[in-house]
Motif scaffolding. Structure first.
Motif, PDB file in Angstrom:
ATOM      1  N   SER A 108      -0.315  -7.099   5.204  1.00 35.97           N
ATOM      2  CA  SER A 108      -0.822  -6.620   3.924  1.00 35.97           C
ATOM      3  C   SER A 108      -1.864  -7.585   3.338  1.00 35.97           C
ATOM      4  CB  SER A 108       0.305  -6.313   2.926  1.00 35.97           C
ATOM      5  OG  SER A 108       1.233  -7.347   2.879  1.00 35.97           O
TER       6      SER A 108
ATOM      7  N   ARG B 264      -1.828  -0.567   4.471  1.00 41.28           N
ATOM      8  CA  ARG B 264      -1.905  -1.317   3.223  1.00 41.28           C
ATOM      9  C   ARG B 264      -0.944  -0.787   2.151  1.00 41.28           C
ATOM     10  NH1 ARG B 264      -7.666  -2.784   3.068  1.00 41.28           N
ATOM     11  NH2 ARG B 264      -7.033  -4.443   4.483  1.00 41.28           N
ATOM     12  N   LYS B 265      -0.799   0.514   2.103  1.00 38.70           N
ATOM     13  CA  LYS B 265       0.034   1.078   1.029  1.00 38.70           C
ATOM     14  C   LYS B 265       1.521   0.751   1.194  1.00 38.70           C
ATOM     15  CE  LYS B 265       0.248   5.750   3.062  1.00 38.70           C
ATOM     16  NZ  LYS B 265      -0.893   5.767   4.006  1.00 38.70           N
TER      17      LYS B 265
ATOM     18  N   ARG C  71       1.447  -6.396  -2.922  1.00 41.09           N
ATOM     19  CA  ARG C  71       0.289  -6.134  -3.787  1.00 41.09           C
ATOM     20  C   ARG C  71      -0.724  -7.253  -3.593  1.00 41.09           C
ATOM     21  NH1 ARG C  71       0.106  -3.558  -9.382  1.00 41.09           N
ATOM     22  NH2 ARG C  71      -1.965  -4.140  -8.677  1.00 41.09           N
TER      23      ARG C  71
END
Ligand SMILES: *Cc1c(COP(=O)(O)O)cnc(C)c1O
Length: 417
Positions: free
Chosen positions: A157, A169-170, A174
């Motif tokens: 990520s 990525r999702k 974050r």
């Protein structure tokens, strides 16, 4: 036995379209031996290991000192658990690693297995540290576009290479992606950021993009000012590749986390280490619930530790770093000759004994064809796009550097003429 055939039937290779790999007319190269910078295939052909067996090998293959150190440990025990027990080599190695940062706070070592886990470990430490030290809102990370930090889900990520990581990525952490310091400075919610991750001096997978001089020092000052942890990914740059033992030494930077793997064992065994500061470590002291709940079965594997210690010894006995600096100057001569005479080279980049030759064409697949052709001139390496990567073991000689660049030169001419 036709091992290539069996491989095609049962193996699945990394970053590989298996349909091409298993095509009837594709003949996978079977490596059966190595000596110094040379690899040997099952047909007895020899090749310079132009990318150090995917950026891992340091002092050459089949080095007697490396072999002996591993064999000696093997005669005692191959593996014992670091969960609940310790062993002498892990302790010694930790002390030797932090000794590269004397008088600093970077004095604690957590072992794992490979580059990705060295990063995972830093990420989870960074998060847990914030959670249990009154900063639970700091849950985000910043990474750089083009960066590569490994393929496990957390490390992935942070990956700034769209083609590899975009689709995942999702599912991950974050992460804010920035292309430089200016973009980092202008991020709106820095108070939510736990750490910034970067490959110092040079981004490997990003076709050997070299950061501007002083950038790392500025980044360190900025992260300190914002109470953001600096996580250095030296999985590729560590252990001499750039001419310093660690790239961060070049700019006098000491990070909060330092992730090491590939060259740690001289490229002989999979092993990694995450170095971390005493102040972060102290944030895990107290009750059982404050311990760092993380580990792998092979953590601090004794054979890996033996290899790592032998490799550090070789840095001293073979004066490896002085050699890298000297050979890097020679590599520069060779690269500028190539640039001047070949006619198909857009640009070359170099940092220590890491180099990139960018072919002056946007035709898809050209880099792969050039590397394929280079085999004929006794060079094995892999491209990134149309950039040919040259990252030989640090033990390479001047003559071998000459042969390596000549092979690239000839291969490019063959394919493009
Ligand atoms: C190779 C690499 C990794 C991942 O290491 P693995 O051992 O392949 O998991 C992470 N970061 C950088 C900079 C690398 O080059």
């Amino acid at each position: 036995m036709d091992y290539a055939e069996i491989d095609k039937r049962h193996c699945w290779h990394p970053f590989t379209q298996q349909e091409a790999w298993t095509a009837r007319d594709y003949e996978p190269l079977m490596i059966v031996g190595g000596e110094g910078v040379w690899l040997e295939d099952d047909g007895g052909n020899r090749y310079i290991d132009g990318n150090s067996s995917i950026w891992t090998n340091v002092h050459g293959h089949n080095h007697p000192v490396m072999n002996e150190a591993i064999a000696e440990q093997l005669g005692r025990i191959a593996h014992s658990s670091f969960l609940g027990f310790s062993h002498p080599l892990a302790a010694e190695l930790a002390a030797r690693l932090v000794a590269f940062f004397p008088g600093t706070d970077l004095q604690r070592v957590f072992y794992s297995d490979d580059g990705s886990t060295a990063i995972e470990c830093a990420l989870k430490m960074a998060l847990q540290y914030r959670l249990q030290n009154g900063e639970a809102e700091r849950t985000e990370f910043v990474a750089f576009l083009g960066g590569y930090h490994g393929d496990t889900l957390g490390a992935a990520s942070l990956g700034g290479v769209e083609a590899f990581f975009g689709r995942f990525r999702k599912f991950g952490l974050r992460v804010h992606f920035v292309s430089d310091l200016a973009e980092l400075r202008s991020l709106p919610s820095l108070d939510k950021v736990a750490g910034v991750v970067i490959e110092p001096l040079i981004q490997g997978v990003n076709e050997m993009h070299v950061w501007p001089e002083g950038m790392l020092r500025e980044l360190r000052a900025f992260t300190e000012g914002e109470s953001i942890h600096l996580i250095l990914d030296e999985v590729m740059t560590g252990f001499g590749r750039t001419g310093e033992m660690f790239a961060c030494h070049r700019e006098g930077v000491v990070p909060d986390f330092l992730c090491l793997a590939k060259g740690l064992t001289g490229g002989y065994l999979p092993m990694a280490a995450t170095l971390v500061t005493e102040s972060i470590y102290e944030g895990f002291l107290g009750g059982a619930d404050r311990a760092f709940y993380y580990g792998h079965s092979y953590t601090a594997n004794p054979l890996g530790c033996a290899a790592a210690l032998a490799s550090l010894d070789l840095f001293e006995s073979e004066k490896t770093l002085a050699g890298v600096r000297e050979k890097a100057v020679y590599l520069d001569y060779e690269l500028s000759d190539l640039m001047g005479e070949n006619g198909y080279v857009r640009v070359t980049r170099r940092c220590g004994l890491v180099a990139a030759v960018e072919i002056d064409s946007d035709e898809v697949g050209l880099g792969a064809r050039v590397c394929e052709r280079a085999r004929r001139y006794q060079l094995l390496t892999r491209p990134i796009g149309n950039t040919v990567v040259l990252m030989p073991p640090l033990s390479i000689t001047r003559d071998e550097i000459g042969m390596m660049v000549a092979a690239v030169d000839q291969a490019i001419r063959d394919v493009l003429d």
